[in-house]
Each structure stands twice: as structure tokens, then as C-alpha cells.
Design an enzyme around this catalytic site. Sequence first.
Site, mmCIF file in Angstrom:
data_model
loop_
_atom_site.group_PDB
_atom_site.id
_atom_site.type_symbol
_atom_site.label_atom_id
_atom_site.label_comp_id
_atom_site.label_asym_id
_atom_site.label_seq_id
_atom_site.Cartn_x
_atom_site.Cartn_y
_atom_site.Cartn_z
ATOM 1 C CE LYS A 11 0.619 1.750 4.505
ATOM 2 N NZ LYS A 11 1.575 2.734 4.420
ATOM 3 C CG ASP A 144 -0.754 -0.400 8.483
ATOM 4 O OD1 ASP A 144 -0.467 -1.682 9.232
ATOM 5 O OD2 ASP A 144 0.534 -0.071 7.710
#
Length: 291
Positions: A11, A144
Site C-alpha cells: 500500500k 493499518d
Amino acid sequence: MKEITLPSPAKLNWLLHVGATRPDGYHSLNTVYQTLDIADEITVKLLNTDTDECILAGFPSDIDPQTNLVRRAWQACRKAFPGQVPSVFISARKRLPRGGGLGGGSSNAGIVIRALVDLCNLGDINDPALLAKLQTIAARIGSDVPFFISGGVAQGTGRGEIITPMKSEKQFWLVLLLPDASVSTAAAYRMLDQHPRPDVTEIDWQKKVIQLQGALSDGNANLLASLIHNDFDMFAAQYDWFHKSVSRLKEANCLRAFLCGSGSTVAGLFKEEASARKAAQTTGGILTSTT
Ligand code: C5P
């Protein structure tokens, strides 16, 4: 034995504002996450044993198997779904660099949770109640990790664990440079605390997210480039590796060069696939695109 193999994507953060330190020691975050098409590959296989086992293979040898985030993901699922999650064998084909800010370990943990939902018939991933339960489990593993349960593009608030999905139909092209520097996330946050940062009000933040959503929906790479913001760029600006990487990407005609998460990966956003492909060749970087 039932098994499943899933990509475990990297990401980046299109927006990353780090707010004040909270009473729990974490920082408030306002971020927009985006998964990329470069990925590790994770295979989870259910085992038919009486003992409690989570056997790992393919992970870097210096990661303690007892504290590996994928083991913690398995343990958390066993606790949350009693009697439904058996022993497992989890193997990884690692492609994502460590200490690069691409979220590799968190991604692996999120993908193991996804895999266990499928393999152990824990429910329908599209059921909002199940998704909320999985995100709560994931948040205990890392800020996350909840994002990686669904991936795509999403806002992250709280300490990054509160996820609001966004739309992502268009593809954007990037080149990633991996400087020879490993950044400790905790150290990067501590360093940021020593610098005053502009206060971002909720209204300013929502305006930015709406503009960003417009750029993503329109496939407008120029507008997207102008909106990208990462507070950690300020931290990275003290290092040579950051300036050198930014210069290399600019010389290769990127629209914008920026840090991935807390670094050290530096991403260059390009107007289209052809220019990114060319830049990957000239810089020796990794060509990737949004998913
Ligand atoms: O949540 P995670 O374990 O990934 O965070 C790693 C470290 O990064 C934390 O121990 C903390 O030092 C820092 N962090 C933070 N604020 C956040 C997320 C992470 O200070 N919102």
C-alpha cells in the site's frame, strides 16, 4: 486439506496527516490508503491436528515466528471464533521490501484473516457486521491491518484503523524506488513529534478527501499529483537517500515524488503507463499500478 493462496498487496498513502499524540501513545491520523499490484503471496492451509499449531514458512529468518503478525492474526481469529479455526500452515513468497513503508507485514496479517474467513466459513465478507468484527480483530494487530481486509482505496482515521471505503475505478501508474535505508515506524513518529505540524481541521480534511476522490474517479493524474501530501516527507527531507530518489524520479518525468508511509520507499506518480514503464527502466525502480 483445504488451502487458499492470496496476493498480499503493498500500500501507499495518497494523503497522510499525523495529528497529536493520543493518551494511548498513538498519533491521530488522517490518511487515504491505496493498495498496489505488487504483492507477497500468502498460502494458508488448514491442518488436522489435535495440538494448537501455526507453522510458518518463507518468512525472513530474523522475524521471530512467535511474534510474526500472521501468527497473531491466526491467534486473534481463533479467540474471536471459538472452535472454528483449526491449526494452520502459512507459507509466504515475500516480494515486498521490509522497512519500506509499503505495509508488508500488516498486509500479510490482514490477508491471513481474509483467508481464514474463506477456509473456515466464518461468514460473508460483504456482511457489514462481520467486516466490523474482522476490523476490530485486525486493529489489535496493527493500525493499518484493518485496511488490508478490503484493500482498494479507503480513508483511515482514529490511529489509522477506522476504515471508510472510497471508489477506485481508474488505474494510476507509479515507479517505486527502494533506497538502501530501513525506517523504523516508531522512530519516524518520534522524529515528527519534534517538528511543529500544521493543524488540519476536520473540514479541511474532508475537503481534501473529496478533491482526492474526484481526481481518482476522473483518472486525473495531474490533479492527484497536486493533492498528494505526506507529513513524513518532512522527516525524510533530512536524509540524502530521499533527495536522491526524488531527483531520479523527477529526471524521469514523474508528476510527483513522495514517500510511501513513513518510508523509505519513494514513489513517483506518472501520467500514464508508457511514461512509468520508461522511467522504471531508466531508474531501475519497480513499475506498479493501483488496484
Ligand atoms: O500500529 P502499529 O503497530 O503498526 O504501529 C507501529 C508504531 O508506530 C507504534 O508503536 C507507534 O509508535 C507508531 N504509531 C503511532 N501512531 C499511529 C500508528 C503508529 O504513533 N497512528
